[in-house]
Motif scaffolding. Structure first.
Motif, PDB file in Angstrom:
ATOM      1  N   GLY A   1      22.660  75.842  91.769  1.00 11.84           N
ATOM      2  CA  GLY A   1      23.609  75.287  90.684  1.00 11.84           C
ATOM      3  C   GLY A   1      22.886  74.665  89.512  1.00 11.84           C
ATOM      4  N   LEU A   2      23.445  73.661  88.726  1.00  9.04           N
ATOM      5  CA  LEU A   2      22.839  72.890  87.618  1.00  9.04           C
ATOM      6  C   LEU A   2      21.708  71.704  88.147  1.00  9.04           C
ATOM      7  CD1 LEU A   2      25.904  72.338  85.516  1.00  9.04           C
ATOM      8  CD2 LEU A   2      24.242  74.263  85.221  1.00  9.04           C
ATOM      9  N   ARG A   3      20.665  71.544  87.175  1.00  8.73           N
ATOM     10  CA  ARG A   3      19.812  70.534  87.497  1.00  8.73           C
ATOM     11  C   ARG A   3      20.375  69.208  86.948  1.00  8.73           C
ATOM     12  NH1 ARG A   3      14.205  73.349  85.523  1.00  8.73           N
ATOM     13  NH2 ARG A   3      13.858  74.981  87.172  1.00  8.73           N
ATOM     14  N   ASN A   4      20.921  69.136  86.132  1.00  7.43           N
ATOM     15  CA  ASN A   4      22.004  67.925  85.647  1.00  7.43           C
ATOM     16  C   ASN A   4      23.278  68.290  84.967  1.00  7.43           C
ATOM     17  OD1 ASN A   4      21.511  68.100  82.370  1.00  7.43           O
ATOM     18  ND2 ASN A   4      19.533  68.518  83.199  1.00  7.43           N
ATOM     19  N   SER A   5      24.082  67.224  85.236  1.00  7.99           N
ATOM     20  CA  SER A   5      25.489  67.585  84.796  1.00  7.99           C
ATOM     21  C   SER A   5      25.719  67.847  83.241  1.00  7.99           C
ATOM     22  CB  SER A   5      26.287  66.349  84.948  1.00  7.99           C
ATOM     23  OG  SER A   5      26.053  65.099  84.134  1.00  7.99           O
ATOM     24  N   LYS A   6      24.565  67.698  82.468  1.00  8.08           N
ATOM     25  CA  LYS A   6      24.808  68.104  80.933  1.00  8.08           C
ATOM     26  C   LYS A   6      23.839  69.103  80.564  1.00  8.08           C
ATOM     27  CE  LYS A   6      27.047  64.090  79.330  1.00  8.08           C
ATOM     28  NZ  LYS A   6      27.108  62.996  78.242  1.00  8.08           N
ATOM     29  N   GLU A   7      23.386  70.034  81.667  1.00  6.42           N
ATOM     30  CA  GLU A   7      22.294  70.991  81.415  1.00  6.42           C
ATOM     31  C   GLU A   7      22.601  71.920  80.252  1.00  6.42           C
ATOM     32  OE1 GLU A   7      19.226  73.720  83.904  1.00  6.42           O
ATOM     33  OE2 GLU A   7      20.819  72.969  84.810  1.00  6.42           O
ATOM     34  N   PHE A   8      23.658  72.156  79.951  1.00  9.52           N
ATOM     35  CA  PHE A   8      23.951  73.153  78.705  1.00  9.52           C
ATOM     36  C   PHE A   8      23.853  72.569  77.524  1.00  9.52           C
ATOM     37  CE2 PHE A   8      26.896  74.465  82.375  1.00  9.52           C
ATOM     38  CZ  PHE A   8      26.544  75.532  82.534  1.00  9.52           C
ATOM     39  N   VAL A   9      24.184  71.391  77.223  1.00 10.28           N
ATOM     40  CA  VAL A   9      24.139  70.790  76.024  1.00 10.28           C
ATOM     41  C   VAL A   9      22.672  70.163  75.764  1.00 10.28           C
ATOM     42  CG1 VAL A   9      24.934  68.619  76.664  1.00 10.28           C
ATOM     43  CG2 VAL A   9      25.141  69.097  74.287  1.00 10.28           C
ATOM     44  N   ASN A  10      21.982  69.744  77.123  1.00 14.20           N
ATOM     45  CA  ASN A  10      20.989  69.292  76.965  1.00 14.20           C
ATOM     46  C   ASN A  10      19.650  70.402  76.832  1.00 14.20           C
ATOM     47  OD1 ASN A  10      21.427  66.844  77.412  1.00 14.20           O
ATOM     48  ND2 ASN A  10      21.033  66.766  79.951  1.00 14.20           N
ATOM     49  N   HIS A  11      19.942  71.636  77.179  1.00 15.54           N
ATOM     50  CA  HIS A  11      19.011  72.701  76.753  1.00 15.54           C
ATOM     51  C   HIS A  11      19.240  72.794  75.151  1.00 15.54           C
ATOM     52  CE1 HIS A  11      16.486  76.062  77.199  1.00 15.54           C
ATOM     53  NE2 HIS A  11      17.394  76.565  76.148  1.00 15.54           N
ATOM     54  N   LYS A  12      20.177  72.946  74.562  1.00 18.14           N
ATOM     55  CA  LYS A  12      20.680  72.903  73.223  1.00 18.14           C
ATOM     56  C   LYS A  12      19.542  71.787  72.408  1.00 18.14           C
ATOM     57  CE  LYS A  12      23.498  76.423  72.371  1.00 18.14           C
ATOM     58  NZ  LYS A  12      23.233  77.738  71.855  1.00 18.14           N
ATOM     59  N   ILE A  13      19.610  70.717  73.128  1.00 20.91           N
ATOM     60  CA  ILE A  13      18.894  69.688  72.554  1.00 20.91           C
ATOM     61  C   ILE A  13      17.421  70.102  72.593  1.00 20.91           C
ATOM     62  CG2 ILE A  13      18.343  67.322  72.553  1.00 20.91           C
ATOM     63  CD1 ILE A  13      20.995  66.716  73.412  1.00 20.91           C
ATOM     64  N   LEU A  14      17.009  70.634  73.402  1.00 17.36           N
ATOM     65  CA  LEU A  14      15.383  71.097  73.830  1.00 17.36           C
ATOM     66  C   LEU A  14      15.229  72.085  72.601  1.00 17.36           C
ATOM     67  CD1 LEU A  14      12.835  71.524  75.191  1.00 17.36           C
ATOM     68  CD2 LEU A  14      14.049  72.938  76.638  1.00 17.36           C
ATOM     69  N   ASP A  15      16.141  73.168  72.490  1.00 18.80           N
ATOM     70  CA  ASP A  15      15.964  73.959  71.395  1.00 18.80           C
ATOM     71  C   ASP A  15      15.669  73.340  70.182  1.00 18.80           C
ATOM     72  OD1 ASP A  15      15.704  76.085  73.239  1.00 18.80           O
ATOM     73  OD2 ASP A  15      17.960  76.810  72.903  1.00 18.80           O
ATOM     74  N   CYS A  16      16.449  72.429  69.740  1.00 15.28           N
ATOM     75  CA  CYS A  16      16.547  71.673  68.603  1.00 15.28           C
ATOM     76  C   CYS A  16      15.406  70.855  68.301  1.00 15.28           C
ATOM     77  CB  CYS A  16      17.782  70.667  68.593  1.00 15.28           C
ATOM     78  SG  CYS A  16      18.206  70.113  66.952  1.00 15.28           S
ATOM     79  N   ILE A  17      14.724  70.113  69.503  1.00 17.91           N
ATOM     80  CA  ILE A  17      13.599  69.562  69.358  1.00 17.91           C
ATOM     81  C   ILE A  17      12.453  70.546  69.012  1.00 17.91           C
ATOM     82  CG2 ILE A  17      11.735  68.281  70.711  1.00 17.91           C
ATOM     83  CD1 ILE A  17      14.110  66.877  72.252  1.00 17.91           C
ATOM     84  N   GLY A  18      12.308  71.590  69.598  1.00 16.86           N
ATOM     85  CA  GLY A  18      11.453  72.583  69.377  1.00 16.86           C
ATOM     86  C   GLY A  18      11.442  73.176  68.139  1.00 16.86           C
ATOM     87  N   ASP A  19      12.560  73.659  67.583  1.00 17.04           N
ATOM     88  CA  ASP A  19      12.715  74.073  66.005  1.00 17.04           C
ATOM     89  C   ASP A  19      12.590  72.976  65.008  1.00 17.04           C
ATOM     90  OD1 ASP A  19      13.698  76.318  67.034  1.00 17.04           O
ATOM     91  OD2 ASP A  19      15.734  76.229  67.050  1.00 17.04           O
ATOM     92  N   LEU A  20      12.730  71.677  65.396  1.00 11.82           N
ATOM     93  CA  LEU A  20      12.504  70.824  64.325  1.00 11.82           C
ATOM     94  C   LEU A  20      10.954  70.453  64.352  1.00 11.82           C
ATOM     95  CD1 LEU A  20      15.152  67.969  65.353  1.00 11.82           C
ATOM     96  CD2 LEU A  20      14.921  69.328  63.333  1.00 11.82           C
ATOM     97  N   TYR A  21      10.173  71.023  65.116  1.00  9.74           N
ATOM     98  CA  TYR A  21       8.783  71.006  65.233  1.00  9.74           C
ATOM     99  C   TYR A  21       8.201  71.914  64.325  1.00  9.74           C
ATOM    100  CZ  TYR A  21       4.162  69.248  66.556  1.00  9.74           C
ATOM    101  OH  TYR A  21       2.781  68.649  66.637  1.00  9.74           O
TER     102      TYR A  21
END
Length: 306
Positions: free
Chosen positions: A228-248
């Motif tokens: 299953g999921l690693r955390n309850s908001k894994e979908f939006v949290n992954h989008k935030i990870l992508d956003c951090i990487g792209d901001l760099y």
């Protein structure tokens, strides 16, 4: 030495895996580099014109990943998770040697990058870091998608919302302060897709290396991954990870407040292009230890996120 000085690795760290979209085996090594080098990718499978700089202006593809290219057309794709890890750990300078065209996907998140890098010490230089301070609100819209960045006193806040008709993903929201919050759930969150989209994605020549080992797959009201999921908001949290990487791909840490609705790689890249098209929108400043609290360096990342 000051925590707010530029940092690099003390020794090379290597990763082996496959490219999510290319399906090709790849070895990547993050090497120490000198102050003011920045982050540089080097295609060691090529002899000439093999340096690629992860700058927003060099982003040439944003379809399901972020791809950068140099003037000779040499590219490196799916850089966002590694860039998110480097940003979060405060690594300012590194030469990243890679023997193929795509960064290995590993488990689909930034977890393995973070865990392995945290097993070694970082080298702190005498050179102060530089940061981008947002001076004016900038907004980019396309259809029902919208992303903006505006001034912030001392933080990088990312407020992200995604909306899917799928009942499992649904409407998810999360807001984080990149420099002070515990980012474990962000950095652990994996890329994801809908089962019904897989065939089309593969017809487009992508996701050749995709599997349940490196992506969350949702089919109707079920998650196909065994655990299953690693955390309850894994979908939006992954989008935030992508956003951090792209901001760099801006080149430096940022002080600003980012809000994103239904965004992704393309929206973040367009926001950066629009922001840096006008010098009135931002300032680049050197940061001395006395000017900022230690919380600017996320101490929650000084321990393993395993």
């Amino acid at each position: 030495m000051a925590l707010l000085n530029q940092k690099t690795l003390t020794k090379p760290i290597s990763f082996n895996g496959i490219g999510l979209h290319s399906g090709k085996s790849v070895k990547l090594t993050v090497n120490p580099s000198e102050p003011d080098t920045g982050i540089v990718f080097k295609r060691i499978d090529l002899k000439n014109n093999n340096l690629i700089y992860p700058n927003f202006s060099n982003v040439t593809n944003t379809s399901l990943n972020t791809t950068i290219s140099n003037e000779s057309g040499v590219k490196v794709s799916t850089i966002e998770h590694l860039m998110g890890a480097l940003f979060s750990l405060g690594i300012d300078n590194a030469i990243i040697e890679i023997d193929n065209e795509e960064v290995p996907i590993l488990d689909g998140s930034a977890k393995e990058f973070i865990d392995k890098i945290l097993k070694t010490d970082l080298k702190v230089s005498s050179n102060p870091i530089r940061i981008i301070k947002i001076n004016k609100k900038v907004e980019f819209k396309e259809g029902n998608k919208i992303v903006s960045i505006e001034p912030s006193k001392l933080s990088l806040d990312i407020d992200f919302e995604l909306k899917y008709e799928n009942p499992i993903i649904g409407n998810q929201k999360n807001k984080i302060n990149v420099y002070t919050d515990n980012l474990q759930n962000i950095l652990n969150s994996r890329t994801f897709c809908l089962y019904e989209d897989i065939e089309l994605i593969k017809k487009n020549g992508l996701a050749k290396g995709g599997s349940l080992d490196n992506a969350v797959v949702v089919k109707g009201d079920q998650i196909l991954n065994e655990n299953g999921l690693r955390n309850s908001k894994e979908f939006v949290n992954h989008k935030i990870l992508d956003c951090i990487g792209d901001l760099y791909t801006s080149g430096y840490k940022i002080i600003g407040n980012v809000k994103c609705y239904q965004g992704g790689h393309y929206m973040t890249n367009q926001l950066l292009r629009k922001t840096f098209s006008n010098k009135e929108n931002f300032s680049i400043i050197e940061v001395q230890e006395k000017h900022l609290p230690h919380t600017f360096l996320n101490r929650n990342l000084l321990k393993s996120i395993a």
